[in-house]
Design an enzyme around this catalytic site. Sequence first.
Site, short mmCIF file in Angstrom:
data_model
loop_
_atom_site.label_atom_id
_atom_site.label_comp_id
_atom_site.label_asym_id
_atom_site.label_seq_id
_atom_site.Cartn_x
_atom_site.Cartn_y
_atom_site.Cartn_z
N HIS A 264 0.85 -1.17 0.08
CA HIS A 264 0.09 -0.09 -0.06
C HIS A 264 0.81 1.30 0.01
O HIS A 264 0.28 2.37 -0.47
CB HIS A 264 -0.91 -0.02 1.28
CG HIS A 264 -0.21 0.34 2.46
ND1 HIS A 264 -0.32 -0.83 3.40
CD2 HIS A 264 0.23 1.49 3.15
CE1 HIS A 264 0.45 -0.43 4.63
NE2 HIS A 264 0.50 1.13 4.42
N ASP B 271 -0.52 -7.73 1.37
CA ASP B 271 -0.17 -6.24 1.42
C ASP B 271 1.42 -6.16 1.48
O ASP B 271 2.10 -5.12 2.11
CB ASP B 271 -0.74 -5.42 2.54
CG ASP B 271 -0.66 -3.98 2.33
OD1 ASP B 271 -0.47 -3.48 1.30
OD2 ASP B 271 -0.52 -3.22 3.26
N SER C 6 5.27 0.98 8.08
CA SER C 6 4.94 -0.19 7.11
C SER C 6 6.05 -0.64 6.31
O SER C 6 6.87 0.05 5.57
CB SER C 6 3.84 0.12 6.01
OG SER C 6 2.64 0.60 6.82
#
Length: 270
Positions: A74, A105, A181
Amino acid sequence: MKALIQALQIVAVAVFTLSIAAQQAPTAPDTKAIFEHTKAATVIILSGEGAGRLNSIATGVIISKDGVILTALHAIKGAAEVQVRMANGDVFDRVVLLGTDERRDVAAIKISAGALPALVPGSTANIAQGDPVYAVTNADGLTWSATEGILSAVRPADEVPRAGSGFRLLQFTAPVAPGASGGALVDRSGALIGIITGKQGVAAFAVPIENLLGLSDSGSHIALGFGDALQMPAQQASQIPQSSAAISNADPKQILKNAKTIFIRSKTSF
């Protein structure tokens, strides 16, 4: 005399027992060495929409000496340009997408380099609930921040709201924030056990590394984009070595058009 012999025997048994216990007890992790090793293999991922306009800052992990990096999907989906910056100050402007895992992801990218510091993949089979875990991330734009915690659980993603389904997640307590992330979760030996993908309340989550090692072999080799050098906010830019080179002369619009067939809306995010 008999009493003395019995006393000596008791002492000998006690010493032997303590010796065995000392040999079996795990040694304390060298956290300084773990963080230094993890930091060297941790990169900043800058993603932009073109013409140097920055969209997001994330974290990536080098998993091979020839430049293969894992990061959060993402963080780079739909990007017209991507730049990779290392802790030693090196900046890489040409980035190629190797593969993606929409469900988990995670994406695999590659930079043109060699002899890079890389983390050795570990295994969730070698770690138990309550064991220490460590992370180095670019959380909240605070680059190469080190945190530590424990492994809270290994659980199905179905049990985590908005995480998706059909795969496992490592739940851990090491503090993370937006920008973490794609960061590395490592065990007490410094081995890579997971890629950080999200947070729910005080709990943070990572995808087990053994489920991701095939991403770089998927065969999708797409340039992620080139343009003018990406510009970061002044406060964050002051903490990161700057590149003096432009990214490339390729047409960002054409690259973005091609990338739409690769980048799909992610089911998970911070």
